[in-house]
Write a protein that holds these residues in place. Structure first.
Motif, PDB file in Angstrom:
ATOM      1  N   GLY A 226       5.709  41.642 -14.086  1.00 54.18           N
ATOM      2  CA  GLY A 226       5.759  43.093 -14.190  1.00 54.18           C
ATOM      3  C   GLY A 226       6.565  43.747 -13.085  1.00 54.18           C
ATOM      4  O   GLY A 226       6.500  43.340 -11.921  1.00 54.18           O
TER       5      GLY A 226
ATOM      6  N   PRO B  50       8.104  48.109 -12.371  1.00 55.08           N
ATOM      7  CA  PRO B  50       7.958  49.465 -12.909  1.00 55.08           C
ATOM      8  C   PRO B  50       8.767  49.644 -14.194  1.00 55.08           C
ATOM      9  O   PRO B  50       9.972  49.379 -14.225  1.00 55.08           O
ATOM     10  CB  PRO B  50       8.507  50.339 -11.779  1.00 55.08           C
ATOM     11  CG  PRO B  50       8.214  49.560 -10.542  1.00 55.08           C
ATOM     12  CD  PRO B  50       8.448  48.131 -10.939  1.00 55.08           C
ATOM     13  N   ASP B  51       8.085  50.042 -15.248  1.00 54.49           N
ATOM     14  CA  ASP B  51       8.691  50.354 -16.546  1.00 54.49           C
ATOM     15  C   ASP B  51       9.276  49.151 -17.280  1.00 54.49           C
ATOM     16  O   ASP B  51      10.048  49.315 -18.233  1.00 54.49           O
ATOM     17  CB  ASP B  51       9.786  51.431 -16.402  1.00 54.49           C
ATOM     18  CG  ASP B  51       9.219  52.748 -15.915  1.00 54.49           C
ATOM     19  OD1 ASP B  51       8.124  53.128 -16.398  1.00 54.49           O
ATOM     20  OD2 ASP B  51       9.836  53.397 -15.057  1.00 54.49           O
ATOM     21  N   GLU B  52       8.929  47.939 -16.877  1.00 53.20           N
ATOM     22  CA  GLU B  52       9.398  46.766 -17.623  1.00 53.20           C
ATOM     23  C   GLU B  52       8.492  45.572 -17.349  1.00 53.20           C
ATOM     24  O   GLU B  52       7.848  45.472 -16.311  1.00 53.20           O
ATOM     25  CB  GLU B  52      10.846  46.429 -17.271  1.00 53.20           C
ATOM     26  CG  GLU B  52      11.084  46.126 -15.798  1.00 53.20           C
ATOM     27  CD  GLU B  52      12.535  45.804 -15.497  1.00 53.20           C
ATOM     28  OE1 GLU B  52      13.159  45.076 -16.287  1.00 53.20           O
ATOM     29  OE2 GLU B  52      13.045  46.274 -14.461  1.00 53.20           O
ATOM     30  N   LYS B  53       8.453  44.662 -18.317  1.00 53.69           N
ATOM     31  CA  LYS B  53       7.683  43.424 -18.129  1.00 53.69           C
ATOM     32  C   LYS B  53       8.360  42.304 -18.900  1.00 53.69           C
ATOM     33  O   LYS B  53       9.130  42.529 -19.842  1.00 53.69           O
ATOM     34  CB  LYS B  53       6.236  43.587 -18.574  1.00 53.69           C
ATOM     35  CG  LYS B  53       6.017  43.919 -20.031  1.00 53.69           C
ATOM     36  CD  LYS B  53       4.521  44.022 -20.319  1.00 53.69           C
ATOM     37  CE  LYS B  53       4.240  44.410 -21.762  1.00 53.69           C
ATOM     38  NZ  LYS B  53       4.564  45.819 -22.050  1.00 53.69           N
TER      39      LYS B  53
END
Length: 270
Positions: A224, A226-229
């Motif tokens: 993970g 921020p804003d993506e995984k």
């Protein structure tokens, strides 16, 4: 035809789920020879009769000490963690290289095994999972860990699997720890509620082990930022056949080094 002598193999756990599939496959190879087996349940029998194989007698023994009275080059360890370490150390002391497929051995166990392997100038190749898809997952996860900040592991297995986490999850957590140390945004100590629900800390990685009917073996790593995984997942079916190819590779490569190596990819060109 090659003039190279066959690699003589002993399988500990030869009548189990994975060991029996490997034993059957070895009998069909030109460069490997299964000379003995360990199975307390079938001790004193002929493995060919137990597994309905063709060929000469392959004696089954109850202990590693008895099995190693028949000379072999490689011990394939496919039993349980409470006896695996004894098998491995005994084989090393007898001048036998070891391929480990057993789950549940700790990093401390492998530290001791590595020291003994060097001491006896033998080799141990510890493979948490012989499936090629797991080898690739480990490699891709190491690459991802170089660029992504945080990750956790989910370890799936059948309800009857007695060790947790699995050897595959242990190996992956160890390897990720060698890439870098991650820092949790909220430490486990500062977690409110039931801290155990955050999983176990294994080499700096939170690991969650599910043991439920309907699962065979699966391994998932979630990265993970921020804003993506990124999600990497291996899933295995009911057959143990996917592990044979990797086991063959391990048996053939284990004599190519001295000491301890962890992970099948350490002897592959990846």
């Amino acid at each position: 035809m090659s003039n190279q002598p066959k690699i003589k193999v002993c399988i500990a756990g030869a009548t189990g789920w994975a060991g029996s599939e490997l034993a059957k496959a070895i009998t069909g190879t030109a460069d490997l020879e299964l000379v003995s087996a360990i199975s307390r349940q079938h001790a004193g029998k002929n493995l060919n009769e137990v597994l309905d194989l063709k060929g000469s007698n392959i004696p089954v023994f109850a202990t590693i000490e008895e099995a190693l009275t028949i000379p072999c080059d490689v011990l394939v360890e496919y039993t349980k963690p409470d006896v695996a370490k004894h098998h491995i150390l005994t084989a090393l002391a007898k001048g036998v290289n070891v391929v480990v497929g057993t789950s549940g051995l700790s990093d401390q166990d492998y530290e001791e095994i590595g020291v003994k392997a060097q001491e006896h100038q033998q080799s141990v190749l510890a493979v948490g999972n012989f499936a090629i898809s797991v080898v690739l997952l480990n490699k891709f996860a190491e690459i991802a860990a170089q660029y992504m900040s945080n990750w956790e592991i989910i370890d799936y297995a059948s309800a009857g699997k007695i060790d947790a986490p699995s050897g595959s999850a242990r190996e992956l957590a160890y390897r990720l720890s060698q890439v870098k140390k991650q820092e949790l945004q909220v430490s486990i100590e500062n977690t409110k509620g039931v801290k155990e629900t955050r999983g176990a800390d294994l080499n700096g990685t939170q690991v969650h082990s599910l043991r439920l009917p309907g699962y065979v073996i699966a391994l998932e790593t979630i990265f993970g930022m921020p804003d993506e995984k990124l999600i990497l997942k291996h899933e295995a079916g009911n057959s143990s056949k996917p592990y044979v190819t990797g086991a063959f590779l391990a048996i053939r490569k284990v004599s190519s080094f001295t000491g301890l190596k962890r992970g099948l990819d350490t002897v592959m060109d990846l």
